[in-house]
Design a protein around this motif. Sequence first.
Motif, mmCIF file in Angstrom:
data_model
loop_
_atom_site.group_PDB
_atom_site.id
_atom_site.type_symbol
_atom_site.label_atom_id
_atom_site.label_comp_id
_atom_site.label_asym_id
_atom_site.label_seq_id
_atom_site.Cartn_x
_atom_site.Cartn_y
_atom_site.Cartn_z
ATOM 1 N N PHE A 517 0.832 -1.206 0.000
ATOM 2 C CA PHE A 517 0.000 0.000 0.000
ATOM 3 C C PHE A 517 0.867 1.258 0.000
ATOM 4 O O PHE A 517 0.534 2.250 -0.647
ATOM 5 C CB PHE A 517 -0.918 0.000 1.230
ATOM 6 C CG PHE A 517 -1.980 -1.055 1.189
ATOM 7 C CD1 PHE A 517 -3.205 -0.803 0.597
ATOM 8 C CD2 PHE A 517 -1.747 -2.316 1.730
ATOM 9 C CE1 PHE A 517 -4.190 -1.777 0.555
ATOM 10 C CE2 PHE A 517 -2.728 -3.291 1.706
ATOM 11 C CZ PHE A 517 -3.948 -3.020 1.115
ATOM 12 N N ARG A 520 2.476 1.676 -3.663
ATOM 13 C CA ARG A 520 1.600 1.989 -4.788
ATOM 14 C C ARG A 520 0.522 3.016 -4.469
ATOM 15 O O ARG A 520 -0.157 3.493 -5.370
ATOM 16 C CB ARG A 520 0.919 0.708 -5.280
ATOM 17 C CG ARG A 520 1.887 -0.348 -5.789
ATOM 18 C CD ARG A 520 1.135 -1.571 -6.257
ATOM 19 N NE ARG A 520 2.008 -2.577 -6.837
ATOM 20 C CZ ARG A 520 1.593 -3.757 -7.283
ATOM 21 N NH1 ARG A 520 0.301 -4.068 -7.192
ATOM 22 N NH2 ARG A 520 2.450 -4.614 -7.806
ATOM 23 N N GLY A 521 0.348 3.323 -3.174
ATOM 24 C CA GLY A 521 -0.747 4.192 -2.780
ATOM 25 C C GLY A 521 -1.931 3.371 -2.308
ATOM 26 O O GLY A 521 -2.297 2.376 -2.947
ATOM 27 N N LEU A 523 -5.313 3.998 -1.952
ATOM 28 C CA LEU A 523 -6.520 3.989 -2.765
ATOM 29 C C LEU A 523 -6.307 3.235 -4.074
ATOM 30 O O LEU A 523 -7.160 2.439 -4.501
ATOM 31 C CB LEU A 523 -6.976 5.425 -3.031
ATOM 32 C CG LEU A 523 -8.377 5.587 -3.629
ATOM 33 C CD1 LEU A 523 -9.415 4.955 -2.709
ATOM 34 C CD2 LEU A 523 -8.688 7.065 -3.855
ATOM 35 N N ARG A 524 -5.156 3.473 -4.694
ATOM 36 C CA ARG A 524 -4.874 2.792 -5.955
ATOM 37 C C ARG A 524 -4.776 1.282 -5.757
ATOM 38 O O ARG A 524 -5.282 0.498 -6.578
ATOM 39 C CB ARG A 524 -3.565 3.308 -6.548
ATOM 40 C CG ARG A 524 -3.172 2.660 -7.865
ATOM 41 C CD ARG A 524 -1.856 3.193 -8.371
ATOM 42 N NE ARG A 524 -1.949 4.619 -8.695
ATOM 43 C CZ ARG A 524 -0.919 5.353 -9.106
ATOM 44 N NH1 ARG A 524 0.274 4.805 -9.231
ATOM 45 N NH2 ARG A 524 -1.091 6.626 -9.394
ATOM 46 N N THR A 525 -4.160 0.861 -4.652
ATOM 47 C CA THR A 525 -4.026 -0.576 -4.383
ATOM 48 C C THR A 525 -5.382 -1.220 -4.143
ATOM 49 O O THR A 525 -5.671 -2.310 -4.658
ATOM 50 C CB THR A 525 -3.114 -0.799 -3.162
ATOM 51 O OG1 THR A 525 -1.842 -0.199 -3.417
ATOM 52 C CG2 THR A 525 -2.926 -2.289 -2.891
ATOM 53 N N TYR A 526 -6.247 -0.559 -3.356
ATOM 54 C CA TYR A 526 -7.582 -1.102 -3.113
ATOM 55 C C TYR A 526 -8.378 -1.205 -4.412
ATOM 56 O O TYR A 526 -9.094 -2.195 -4.648
ATOM 57 C CB TYR A 526 -8.339 -0.235 -2.109
ATOM 58 C CG TYR A 526 -8.057 -0.572 -0.670
ATOM 59 C CD1 TYR A 526 -8.115 -1.887 -0.219
ATOM 60 C CD2 TYR A 526 -7.751 0.427 0.251
ATOM 61 C CE1 TYR A 526 -7.865 -2.200 1.105
ATOM 62 C CE2 TYR A 526 -7.498 0.124 1.590
ATOM 63 C CZ TYR A 526 -7.554 -1.203 2.001
ATOM 64 O OH TYR A 526 -7.309 -1.508 3.314
ATOM 65 N N CYS A 527 -8.269 -0.186 -5.261
ATOM 66 C CA CYS A 527 -8.991 -0.219 -6.542
ATOM 67 C C CYS A 527 -8.498 -1.354 -7.423
ATOM 68 O O CYS A 527 -9.291 -2.071 -8.050
ATOM 69 C CB CYS A 527 -8.839 1.118 -7.261
ATOM 70 S SG CYS A 527 -9.735 2.478 -6.492
ATOM 71 N N ARG A 528 -7.179 -1.547 -7.444
ATOM 72 C CA ARG A 528 -6.633 -2.612 -8.269
ATOM 73 C C ARG A 528 -7.032 -3.986 -7.731
ATOM 74 O O ARG A 528 -7.375 -4.891 -8.504
ATOM 75 C CB ARG A 528 -5.111 -2.496 -8.336
ATOM 76 C CG ARG A 528 -4.453 -3.535 -9.234
ATOM 77 C CD ARG A 528 -2.991 -3.254 -9.468
ATOM 78 N NE ARG A 528 -2.794 -2.013 -10.219
ATOM 79 C CZ ARG A 528 -1.611 -1.614 -10.678
ATOM 80 N NH1 ARG A 528 -0.531 -2.356 -10.466
ATOM 81 N NH2 ARG A 528 -1.499 -0.478 -11.337
ATOM 82 N N TRP A 531 -10.634 -4.597 -8.723
ATOM 83 C CA TRP A 531 -10.771 -4.913 -10.143
ATOM 84 C C TRP A 531 -10.301 -6.339 -10.442
ATOM 85 O O TRP A 531 -10.943 -7.079 -11.208
ATOM 86 C CB TRP A 531 -9.987 -3.908 -10.977
ATOM 87 C CG TRP A 531 -10.011 -4.127 -12.468
ATOM 88 C CD1 TRP A 531 -8.954 -4.274 -13.302
ATOM 89 C CD2 TRP A 531 -11.176 -4.222 -13.300
ATOM 90 N NE1 TRP A 531 -9.357 -4.451 -14.593
ATOM 91 C CE2 TRP A 531 -10.730 -4.429 -14.640
ATOM 92 C CE3 TRP A 531 -12.533 -4.164 -13.054
ATOM 93 C CZ2 TRP A 531 -11.599 -4.572 -15.696
ATOM 94 C CZ3 TRP A 531 -13.407 -4.310 -14.134
ATOM 95 C CH2 TRP A 531 -12.934 -4.511 -15.428
ATOM 96 N N TYR A 549 -2.338 -7.330 -11.830
ATOM 97 C CA TYR A 549 -2.082 -6.910 -10.458
ATOM 98 C C TYR A 549 -0.696 -6.309 -10.298
ATOM 99 O O TYR A 549 -0.504 -5.357 -9.528
ATOM 100 C CB TYR A 549 -2.244 -8.112 -9.527
ATOM 101 C CG TYR A 549 -2.121 -7.764 -8.071
ATOM 102 C CD1 TYR A 549 -3.053 -6.935 -7.448
ATOM 103 C CD2 TYR A 549 -1.077 -8.283 -7.303
ATOM 104 C CE1 TYR A 549 -2.948 -6.618 -6.115
ATOM 105 C CE2 TYR A 549 -0.969 -7.969 -5.957
ATOM 106 C CZ TYR A 549 -1.903 -7.139 -5.368
ATOM 107 O OH TYR A 549 -1.786 -6.823 -4.047
ATOM 108 N N LYS A 552 2.937 -1.962 -13.446
ATOM 109 C CA LYS A 552 3.453 -0.721 -12.856
ATOM 110 C C LYS A 552 2.509 0.435 -13.121
ATOM 111 O O LYS A 552 1.852 0.494 -14.141
ATOM 112 C CB LYS A 552 4.846 -0.407 -13.424
ATOM 113 C CG LYS A 552 5.880 -1.483 -13.146
ATOM 114 C CD LYS A 552 6.135 -1.626 -11.646
ATOM 115 C CE LYS A 552 7.235 -2.657 -11.389
ATOM 116 N NZ LYS A 552 7.503 -2.829 -9.941
#
Length: 552
Positions: A517, A520-521, A523-528, A531, A549, A552
Amino acid sequence: MDELRSRTTRLWGRLISVLVTSIALWLVWRNLDHQAFMATLRHMRPAWFAGSVICFGVVLAASAWRWHLMLRLTGTVVHLGATIRFTLIGHFLYVVLFGVAGGDVGKSVLYARYHRWPLSKVLASTPLDRLLGLGGALIFAFLALGTALFAGAFDESRDWLNLPALKWILLFIAVAALGAMALLRWRPGGSGGIATLLRTFVNAGLELARNRSVAAQGLFCGWMVQLCMSAVLALSLQAVASDPVPWLRLLWVFPVVTAVSGLPVTVAGLGVREAAALTLLGWYGVPAAEAVTASLLTLAAGLIWMAAGGWLLWREDRNQHPDRRLPESISVVIPARNEVDAIAATIRAARAVPEVNEVIVVDGESSDDTARLARELGCRVLNSPAGRGRQLRLGAAEATGDVVVLLHADTELPPHAGRALINCLRDTTVVGGGFWKVFKEPRLLMLGSRWKCVVRIFLGRRVVGDQALFCRRDALTRAGGVPDFPLMEEFELCRRLRKVGRLALADATVVTSGRRFRERGVLRTYCRMGWVLIRYHLGTSPEKLQRLYERK
């Protein structure tokens, strides 16, 4: 002879309950306008009644968590799912056996029998549970009474709160407090069931007195139970009310009706609840037909959940596997690739668990000193091509323990994890599961991970890899071993294990790293992750999911 006398006493108690219920119902029905009652019932608003049923479910959830806390104190906790199931079963027995005592004893007997605990230790949790419930009820009652006073509930009849009644209430509280203090200071000797029960109760009570966090949670749950039980009656009344109701003025009525309906002299409070509602709500202008109908809807909400408890009891008996023995040894399998910075703490934590008999590290072509460090720390090291599913499959196949724990290289087990895991598997219907999870040094958006574990296990019926997924070794064999997937192997394994038995959360918390987390950040990790999960359910291959997953 004693058993015959006990059965005779119980039979007479039930007959008296039926008699009191019948008389109370007859008196209510005799003084009721039957046509108005039927008209009120026909014009009931279903949405408000549905809310009443949901609130009753919250009552049972809060009751389950309160009992779960007390099972922890008495050392008889299995897992949260079992506590919830037997709370529902206890509600069923409360109705069938005519009272709180019958429900508490009945659920304790079944809980002890199915999970192989001494009955005396399980029984010791119930008076502590009820003590916290009483404390929460008193807090809610005083708050409700204060609110009603400020709203002018007693402006017209100040003599309702007469001094003698207040003296009796204070005397009851004083006697109860002195009795609790005397019991906590007592040290019963002997090794019989009664002595063990009292000793467990005293020790757990002292632990409760020292642990303010647990006591606060228990009192809050007791308060929530009373709040939601009052909401059940209020929503039932709103479902049939034809005129606006002075809610604040009659707020004190709801806990009184709830307390009266809990008396052990009736069948599920039937009759006395309706009489109390008819009398107390009538003081504020609520028509008799609406008061009685609201009370009966409250009973209906309880009976719906009672039916759920009865179904669970029938299903619980069918799902038992008495041939499954209690596991004694645990193998920990750690897949690793270039984990030299994190793996040492993970291995030391795993080896500090007394029940762990071996730690297997499966190295996936590391270019650093991961394998050497693992050997120096006393682990058995296996070599494998890179790929988490492949590494876990190899390590699990080589494991010799009764239980296999699939542990990420950056997740640390607490010292009591082994005991919690084995206690979880006292439930013979459970074949695997995971632990509660928190992040190490979490950011704001990473908080609440424990609640996510609850949602994941009860709604998704799965656990994720960093929860230290575990399973019985024979169940893992029946499930075909760990899937050889580069990603989502834990999802697939959970799906296969569910065909063999239940999954559950062991009552311990692991600590895992949040490095992905941070890199990558959040929020970005949770979104990925979301998905990838959607694509997994849509049938995308594990190889494509891995590329998605790790992109980059």
